[in-house]
Design an enzyme around this catalytic site. Structure first.
Site, PDB file in Angstrom:
ATOM      1  N   ASP A 138       8.116  18.801 -20.808  1.00 16.91           N
ATOM      2  CA  ASP A 138       7.737  17.391 -20.906  1.00 16.91           C
ATOM      3  C   ASP A 138       8.923  16.579 -20.384  1.00 16.91           C
ATOM      4  O   ASP A 138      10.040  17.101 -20.243  1.00 16.91           O
ATOM      5  CB  ASP A 138       7.424  17.057 -22.359  1.00 16.91           C
ATOM      6  CG  ASP A 138       7.240  15.576 -22.596  1.00 16.91           C
ATOM      7  OD1 ASP A 138       6.403  14.976 -21.907  1.00 16.91           O
ATOM      8  OD2 ASP A 138       7.938  15.032 -23.470  1.00 16.91           O
ATOM      9  N   ASP A 184       9.536  12.455 -20.967  1.00 16.44           N
ATOM     10  CA  ASP A 184       9.994  11.423 -21.900  1.00 16.44           C
ATOM     11  C   ASP A 184      10.147  11.990 -23.306  1.00 16.44           C
ATOM     12  O   ASP A 184       9.209  12.556 -23.867  1.00 16.44           O
ATOM     13  CB  ASP A 184       9.007  10.255 -21.937  1.00 16.44           C
ATOM     14  CG  ASP A 184       8.859   9.577 -20.587  1.00 16.44           C
ATOM     15  OD1 ASP A 184       9.820   9.619 -19.807  1.00 16.44           O
ATOM     16  OD2 ASP A 184       7.791   9.001 -20.321  1.00 16.44           O
ATOM     17  N   ASP A 219       8.540  17.328 -27.084  1.00 18.21           N
ATOM     18  CA  ASP A 219       9.011  16.629 -28.276  1.00 18.21           C
ATOM     19  C   ASP A 219       7.895  16.086 -29.134  1.00 18.21           C
ATOM     20  O   ASP A 219       8.166  15.482 -30.173  1.00 18.21           O
ATOM     21  CB  ASP A 219       9.912  15.455 -27.861  1.00 18.21           C
ATOM     22  CG  ASP A 219       9.099  14.320 -27.243  1.00 18.21           C
ATOM     23  OD1 ASP A 219       8.415  14.573 -26.229  1.00 18.21           O
ATOM     24  OD2 ASP A 219       9.138  13.199 -27.769  1.00 18.21           O
TER      25      ASP A 219
END
Length: 257
Positions: free
Chosen positions: A39, A41, A205
């Site tokens: 991922d 961001d 995240d």
């Protein structure tokens, strides 16, 4: 046997890291994954300052109060359209589903305009990210990027941060009809790279990342410092967790030797 050459006792933290690294390697047959999908961001990049600047500029145009970093940090992770929807709902004190579509469409256009001029101005790599990417590259691991960020903003952000050369492929939130948590982007990369899901890893995240990884049949690594709507990544039950990607992968490589 766990312990240092001098016979000093290994701390509980160090012992746990060794066990985790060995479990990681066992999952991949004693080797590193063939493909690691990241991922963006909240995993590689703290982009909330840029996103906040764009959201606040959009809101101020509508004579609404700025949202600020703390709120935006809770809203990110599901793409630009949802970020804007959450900002509008918060401003008017209504449910996300109650935001009028004409207002949402117009606000999204203005947000994208502002983000286009601000993206990369304040974003920074998290500690250990570049070293982790370099290590995996040196070990011959292919890496790809799977983000819900609109694709038009991805290439220049990667260049600005100096990490564009590490990825063999990337997908933005509008590259396919589906985006995370749908597993379609991950499956697309697995097919395009001819890699078995069991030989792949998803690093993220948020719940979208972990859910997409599980649905695609790939192992998952959750970072503890990201956004995830204010919830600890542990609640999503990733296979492993990392406070710092460099530390995690260095430990794995050391145990592999």
């Amino acid at each position: 046997m766990l312990g240092s050459d001098t016979g000093t006792e290994v701390t509980a933290v160090e012992a746990g890291a060794v066990v985790m690294a060995r479990h990681f390697l066992a999952q991949f047959g004693g080797r590193l994954p063939e493909l690691v999908m990241f991922d963006l961001d909240g995993t590689l990049v703290d982009s909330v300052p840029d996103l906040t600047a764009a959201v606040d500029a959009m809101l101020l145009e509508q004579h609404c109060p700025a949202a600020g970093v703390d709120k935006v940090r809770l809203w990110v992770g599901n793409g630009a359209a949802m970020l804007v929807r959450r900002a509008l709902a918060d401003t008017d004190g209504i449910k996300e589903s109650e935001v009028a579509e004409p207002l949402h469409s117009a606000s999204l256009r203005r947000f994208l305009h502002h983000y286009g001029r601000l993206s990369g101005h304040y974003s920074r790599l998290y500690p250990g990210v570049k070293a982790a990417l370099q290590l995996l590259s040196e070990m011959g691991v292919a890496m790809a990027l799977v983000t819900n960020k609109p694709g038009e903003f991805v290439p220049h952000l990667l260049r600005d941060l100096g990490i564009d050369g590490y990825f063999v492929d990337w997908l933005g939130g509008d590259s396919l009809p589906q985006k995370k948590p749908d597993p379609a982007p991950l499956r697309h990369l697995l097919v395009s790279r001819s890699v078995d899901a069991r030989r792949s890893l998803m690093v993220g995240d948020s719940r979208s990342d972990i859910q997409a990884g599980k649905a695609a049949g790939v192992s998952t690594l959750g970072v503890t410092y990201g956004y995830n709507h204010g919830q600890p990544i542990a609640v999503e039950a990733p296979d492993w967790q990392a406070d710092n990607l460099e530390d995690f992968f260095h430990r794995v490589v050391r145990e592999r030797v």
